[in-house]
Write an enzyme that holds these catalytic residues in place. Sequence first.
Site, PDB file in Angstrom:
ATOM      1  N   SER A   1       6.168  -5.019   1.756  1.00 50.57           N
ATOM      2  CA  SER A   1       5.287  -4.365   2.723  1.00 50.57           C
ATOM      3  C   SER A   1       5.978  -3.274   3.545  1.00 50.57           C
ATOM      4  CB  SER A   1       4.617  -5.401   3.636  1.00 50.57           C
ATOM      5  OG  SER A   1       3.775  -6.257   2.863  1.00 50.57           O
TER       6      SER A   1
ATOM      7  N   GLU B   1      13.826  -9.365  -1.098  1.00 49.70           N
ATOM      8  CA  GLU B   1      12.370  -9.278  -1.005  1.00 49.70           C
ATOM      9  C   GLU B   1      11.790 -10.663  -0.745  1.00 49.70           C
ATOM     10  OE1 GLU B   1      10.737  -5.596  -3.119  1.00 49.70           O
ATOM     11  OE2 GLU B   1      10.933  -7.128  -4.648  1.00 49.70           O
TER      12      GLU B   1
ATOM     13  N   HIS C   1      12.521  -9.063 -10.472  1.00 49.34           N
ATOM     14  CA  HIS C   1      11.453  -8.963  -9.470  1.00 49.34           C
ATOM     15  C   HIS C   1      10.703 -10.291  -9.409  1.00 49.34           C
ATOM     16  CE1 HIS C   1       7.783  -7.818  -7.440  1.00 49.34           C
ATOM     17  NE2 HIS C   1       8.471  -6.809  -6.930  1.00 49.34           N
TER      18      HIS C   1
ATOM     19  N   GLY D   1       6.651  -1.096  -2.879  1.00 50.93           N
ATOM     20  CA  GLY D   1       5.590  -1.276  -3.862  1.00 50.93           C
ATOM     21  C   GLY D   1       4.399  -0.403  -3.518  1.00 50.93           C
ATOM     22  N   GLY D   2       3.392  -0.997  -2.891  1.00 51.77           N
ATOM     23  CA  GLY D   2       2.124  -0.323  -2.604  1.00 51.77           C
ATOM     24  C   GLY D   2       2.267   1.083  -2.037  1.00 51.77           C
TER      25      GLY D   2
ATOM     26  N   GLU E   1       7.717 -10.981  -9.256  1.00 48.86           N
ATOM     27  CA  GLU E   1       6.558 -11.071 -10.172  1.00 48.86           C
ATOM     28  C   GLU E   1       7.012 -11.383 -11.596  1.00 48.86           C
ATOM     29  OE1 GLU E   1       4.789  -7.315  -9.110  1.00 48.86           O
ATOM     30  OE2 GLU E   1       4.383  -8.122  -7.113  1.00 48.86           O
TER      31      GLU E   1
ATOM     32  N   ASN F   1       8.537   1.043  -6.632  1.00 46.88           N
ATOM     33  CA  ASN F   1       8.174   0.194  -7.768  1.00 46.88           C
ATOM     34  C   ASN F   1       6.665   0.307  -7.979  1.00 46.88           C
ATOM     35  OD1 ASN F   1       7.710  -1.831  -9.607  1.00 46.88           O
ATOM     36  ND2 ASN F   1       8.151  -3.516  -8.175  1.00 46.88           N
ATOM     37  N   TRP F   2       6.309   1.024  -9.017  1.00 45.85           N
ATOM     38  CA  TRP F   2       4.878   1.273  -9.245  1.00 45.85           C
ATOM     39  C   TRP F   2       4.157   0.071  -9.846  1.00 45.85           C
ATOM     40  CZ3 TRP F   2       4.709   6.822 -11.821  1.00 45.85           C
ATOM     41  CH2 TRP F   2       5.148   7.764 -10.880  1.00 45.85           C
ATOM     42  N   LYS F   3       4.926  -0.901 -10.365  1.00 43.78           N
ATOM     43  CA  LYS F   3       4.309  -2.060 -11.037  1.00 43.78           C
ATOM     44  C   LYS F   3       3.397  -1.542 -12.157  1.00 43.78           C
ATOM     45  CE  LYS F   3       4.984  -4.512  -6.766  1.00 43.78           C
ATOM     46  NZ  LYS F   3       4.622  -5.599  -5.875  1.00 43.78           N
TER      47      LYS F   3
ATOM     48  N   GLY G   1       3.350  -7.327  -0.949  1.00 43.58           N
ATOM     49  CA  GLY G   1       1.937  -7.028  -1.167  1.00 43.58           C
ATOM     50  C   GLY G   1       1.003  -7.706  -0.187  1.00 43.58           C
TER      51      GLY G   1
HETATM   52  P1  PGA Z   1       5.013  -4.086  -1.558  1.00 44.57           P
HETATM   53  O1  PGA Z   1       5.840  -4.509  -2.865  1.00 44.57           O
HETATM   54  O2  PGA Z   1       5.756  -2.941  -0.922  1.00 44.57           O
HETATM   55  O3  PGA Z   1       3.665  -3.689  -2.069  1.00 44.57           O
HETATM   56  O4  PGA Z   1       4.965  -5.294  -0.679  1.00 44.57           O
HETATM   57  C1  PGA Z   1       7.238  -4.551  -2.846  1.00 44.57           C
HETATM   58  C2  PGA Z   1       7.782  -4.988  -4.188  1.00 44.57           C
HETATM   59  O5  PGA Z   1       7.135  -5.796  -4.868  1.00 44.57           O
HETATM   60  O6  PGA Z   1       8.866  -4.533  -4.608  1.00 44.57           O
END
Ligand code: PGA
Length: 252
Positions: free
Chosen positions: A214, A169, A97, A235-236, A99, A11-13, A175
């Site tokens: 993470s 999640e 998600h 994510g990251g 967010e 997930n590149w956001k 994050g």
């Molecule tokens: P993260 O994000 O790996 O940076 O913690 C995961 C996500 O939001 O799907």
Amino acid sequence: MTARTPLIAGNWKMHKTVAEAEEFIQALLPRVSTADHADVAICPPFTALTPMVDSTRGSRVQVYAQTMHQAESGAFTGEVSAAMLAELDVHGVILGHSERRELFGETDRALALKVPAALAAGLAPILCVGETEAEREAGDTERKLRHQVQEGLSKVPVERVADVAIAYEPIWAIGTGRVAEPEQAQEAAAFIRALIAGRSPEQSERSRILYGGSVKPENAPELLALPDVDGALVGGASLDPEAFAAIVAAAA
Ligand code: PGA
């Protein structure tokens, strides 16, 4: 028991321009070309979907969007529909998600419509669920997961339930660098599978349950070996082709 193919989704956001996405995919493709043990997906911003669909054609990398609207069309400025994504040959879509829920007011009620709308358009949904730190500390994790999973799947025809991947999640792990303990991830994934079994035991055996929060190359092997964890939403670490390819390799 049915064998489930793991899904590793990045997930590149709101990261990567088209030029940056192209650079990423050219570095990723050779690194995952022999990874036939897993489904590999990238989830770029809307602007990079078509370039990534074109650049991944004929490869094993699938392209997912990060969100969509539940309606077929209408006065919803800034939104896109399932059919608009399907037309681009996008494989699937992340829905719910944390967010989107926290920052953009996405509700379980909307998600109950988005998940079947995605399926009906031929998209593979990844439905995200998870508790906050306060909810975990208050012993509310299962209540929260039950509500989110049951609402999200409530309008999905029973024979399609296993076509929805569920990403567990924990919000406190997203994050933050604070990954869930393997026991916590396994316990939540098993609980989600039991919830799905409440709809259909057969579907629950085929459903893919991902862990997200993470995930890094260092912790991926342990998480992906958990019996009820069938992949990762990253994510990251998905922004770097080498790190992402290492997580794909860890699913073997
Ligand atoms: P993260 O994000 O790996 O940076 O913690 C995961 C996500 O939001 O799907």
